[in-house]
Design a protein around this motif. Structure first.
Motif, PDB file in Angstrom:
ATOM      1  N   LYS A 241       0.830  -1.217   0.000  1.00  0.00           N
ATOM      2  CA  LYS A 241       0.000   0.000   0.000  1.00  0.00           C
ATOM      3  C   LYS A 241       0.862   1.263   0.000  1.00  0.00           C
ATOM      4  N   ALA A 244       2.862   1.752  -3.195  1.00  0.00           N
ATOM      5  CA  ALA A 244       1.985   2.203  -4.281  1.00  0.00           C
ATOM      6  C   ALA A 244       1.671   3.688  -4.156  1.00  0.00           C
ATOM      7  N   MET A 245       1.437   4.154  -2.931  1.00  0.00           N
ATOM      8  CA  MET A 245       1.142   5.575  -2.721  1.00  0.00           C
ATOM      9  C   MET A 245       2.349   6.442  -3.054  1.00  0.00           C
ATOM     10  N   ILE A 247       5.101   5.717  -4.941  1.00  0.00           N
ATOM     11  CA  ILE A 247       5.488   5.666  -6.355  1.00  0.00           C
ATOM     12  C   ILE A 247       4.406   6.296  -7.228  1.00  0.00           C
ATOM     13  N   GLY A 248       3.139   6.086  -6.835  1.00  0.00           N
ATOM     14  CA  GLY A 248       2.043   6.707  -7.573  1.00  0.00           C
ATOM     15  C   GLY A 248       2.125   8.219  -7.537  1.00  0.00           C
ATOM     16  N   PHE A 249       2.450   8.782  -6.365  1.00  0.00           N
ATOM     17  CA  PHE A 249       2.559  10.236  -6.266  1.00  0.00           C
ATOM     18  C   PHE A 249       3.760  10.744  -7.053  1.00  0.00           C
ATOM     19  N   TYR A 250       4.845   9.973  -7.044  1.00  0.00           N
ATOM     20  CA  TYR A 250       6.024  10.354  -7.830  1.00  0.00           C
ATOM     21  C   TYR A 250       5.676  10.419  -9.320  1.00  0.00           C
ATOM     22  N   VAL A 251       4.986   9.410  -9.818  1.00  0.00           N
ATOM     23  CA  VAL A 251       4.587   9.390 -11.234  1.00  0.00           C
ATOM     24  C   VAL A 251       3.656  10.564 -11.534  1.00  0.00           C
ATOM     25  N   PHE A 252       2.727  10.827 -10.619  1.00  0.00           N
ATOM     26  CA  PHE A 252       1.820  11.960 -10.774  1.00  0.00           C
ATOM     27  C   PHE A 252       2.612  13.267 -10.893  1.00  0.00           C
ATOM     28  N   ASN A 459      10.972   2.725 -10.047  1.00  0.00           N
ATOM     29  CA  ASN A 459       9.651   2.121  -9.861  1.00  0.00           C
ATOM     30  C   ASN A 459       9.816   0.713  -9.295  1.00  0.00           C
TER      31      ASN A 459
END
Length: 493
Positions: A241, A244-245, A247-252, A459
């Motif tokens: 979890k 994912a948060m 790495i997801g924010f980094y991609v965003f 990632n």
């Protein structure tokens, strides 16, 4: 403590080194190893740094080991708790018995004829030599001997005390003192709230702002999962979890930098005191061009609201006897100045690496799968992520090294190295941040290419998938072990 030759020699007894030893013990059969640690204690970063408030800048569910659940209440943990966790892991698995403390590695020489490394280390009793079939550096990428301090004009005129966080005096008395902390990174934003209640006032003096965001010190979802699930399963789910948060924010941030900037600024605005000048938290670069700073439970914002601390954005003109003159004409009184001005990045643990008599220039090498280097046999360097917890990548690297060793045994290889030709095309630095501590040494760092296996992806999910299925022969050059029917050199396509 064992023989002077081991199958694998690990350098460094911090998070990476202890994790590497665990993977060797559990994934390879009968491999001997030793860990050389320059200091007299394990823990690495978490034993070296002792400044007030020292804590993780990543959540502990991703910074901890996947095989040892983090069960402490705090997700953002104090340095002492992290150090105790590392020591407990080493003790529980017998890894502590393989550590040779007080061994500072200075030189590592590879002989293709002998298919082994000869490693020189200095100790209090003189120098020693060990040999190993594989050398694995787990010493991080910054110097333990010195931090980075700019050449401040007039510093010798200052009558107060100057302290670098990397070498914090145990007896430093800052009660009732005027303190100026120079810097705006993770160390500075940790020090300000930790010192504020005891100082007369503490000022964070920054040349340029950093993106700062708050996270809960305790993870309520992790706590809830621990109530209903076994510790191991709860830990794995929380780890996924949180990864994912992050790495997801980094991609965003990478794909939508303007929107990400607005989100971060609005989050900060809600916590700042009324009338606070936003320029102090408005960087000129995009989010994640440099690392974000995490403040647990918004402690820095709370300290600013209480008036116990302030932020000044300016350039230093000169130090004076009583403080610092700024380019704007303002003067900051100071009894103590803390130079939280960064780390000194080094390559290969400041070890002279020699291959068949040729001294290796790290900048002339290309990183292979983020861990090995073109033309250097049986060698790996553990480097974590810049956008997520260090251990996420470190553990993948250690698993890969273990699989590589097994592969060499199965195929009868004496040694292997990434293709000496390296990558083609335009090279890029191994570390992809625009932070000053990286830019100062990018001409010294190994390089990466633009295509697999010569590029580094920030990632964990993609890397975890790739590392389990990757071709261990891809772009590798192998030497078959002497005594076998086939002693030829094999170059993988």
């Amino acid at each position: 403590m064992g023989t002077d030759h081991v199958d694998v020699l690990i350098v460094g007894a911090g998070l990476s080194g202890i994790g590497a030893a665990y993977r060797l013990q559990t994934m390879t059969e009968g491999k001997t190893y030793a860990i050389l640690e320059s200091r007299q204690a394990m823990g690495g970063t978490w034993d070296l740094f002792r400044y007030p408030g020292i804590r993780s800048d990543s959540d502990m569910y991703t910074l901890s080991f996947p095989y040892k659940p983090w069960t402490h209440e705090n997700s953002i943990a104090d340095g002492s708790d992290i150090r105790a966790y590392i020591e407990e892991t080493a003790r529980e698995n017998g890894i502590d018995q393989h550590i040779r403390f007080g061994h500072r590695v200075t030189r590592a020489s590879w002989s293709s004829d002998d298919a082994r490394w000869t490693v020189e280390a200095s100790t209090d009793d003189g120098s020693v030599e060990l040999t190993a079939s594989f050398l694995y550096l787990c010493s991080g990428y910054y110097s333990y001997d010195e931090g980075f301090t700019p050449d401040f004009p007039g510093l010798d005129d200052f009558q107060g005390q100057v302290v670098h966080p990397q070498f914090w005096p145990e007896d430093l008395d800052y009660d009732g003192k005027e303190v100026v902390v120079i810097g705006s990174g993770a160390t500075a934003v940790t020090l300000i709230p930790s010192m504020a209640d005891r100082t007369k006032h503490v000022t964070m003096l920054q040349r340029s702002p950093t993106y700062i965001t708050a996270l809960p010190k305790r993870d309520p979802i992790a706590k809830a999962m621990r109530r209903v699930l076994p510790n191991g399963l709860a830990h794995r789910l929380t780890r996924i979890k949180n990864a994912a948060m992050a790495i997801g924010f980094y991609v965003f941030c990478q794909r939508f930098p303007k929107l990400a900037r607005k989100v971060l600024m609005r989050m900060a605005d809600r916590r700042l005191p009324e009338g606070f000048d936003r320029k102090h938290l408005s960087p000129h670069y995009n989010p994640w061009d440099q690392r974000l700073c995490i403040v647990p439970d918004g402690d820095l914002f709370r300290t600013l609201r209480r008036g116990k601390a302030s932020i000044v954005t300016d350039h230093i003109k000169t130090f004076t006897e009583t403080g610092i003159d700024l380019e704007s004409g303002e003067h900051l009184d100071a009894d103590i100045v803390v130079t939280a001005t960064g780390l000194q990045v080094v390559t290969f643990g400041q070890i002279d690496v020699v291959v068949d008599g040729r001294v290796i220039d790290p900048h002339e090498t290309f990183t292979y799968k983020g861990m090995m280097f073109s033309g250097i046999p049986n060698f790996a360097w553990c480097v974590g992520y810049t956008n997520a917890s260090w251990t996420l990548r470190a553990d993948l690297t250690s698993q890969y090294v273990a699989r590589l060793l097994n592969h060499m045994d199965e195929k009868g290889y004496a040694y292997g190295m990434p293709d000496p030709a390296g990558a083609s095309g335009e090279p890029a630095p191994i570390l992809d941040l625009k932070s000053g501590y990286v830019q100062r040494v990018k001409h010294l760092l190994p390089q990466q290419g633009s295509e697999s296996p010569w590029t580094i992806r920030q990632n964990w999910f993609l890397d975890a998938w790739d590392h389990r299925r990757t071709d261990l022969d891809d772009a590798m050059v192998w030497q078959v072990r002497s005594g076998s029917a086939d002693t030829s050199t094999r170059r993988a396509a």
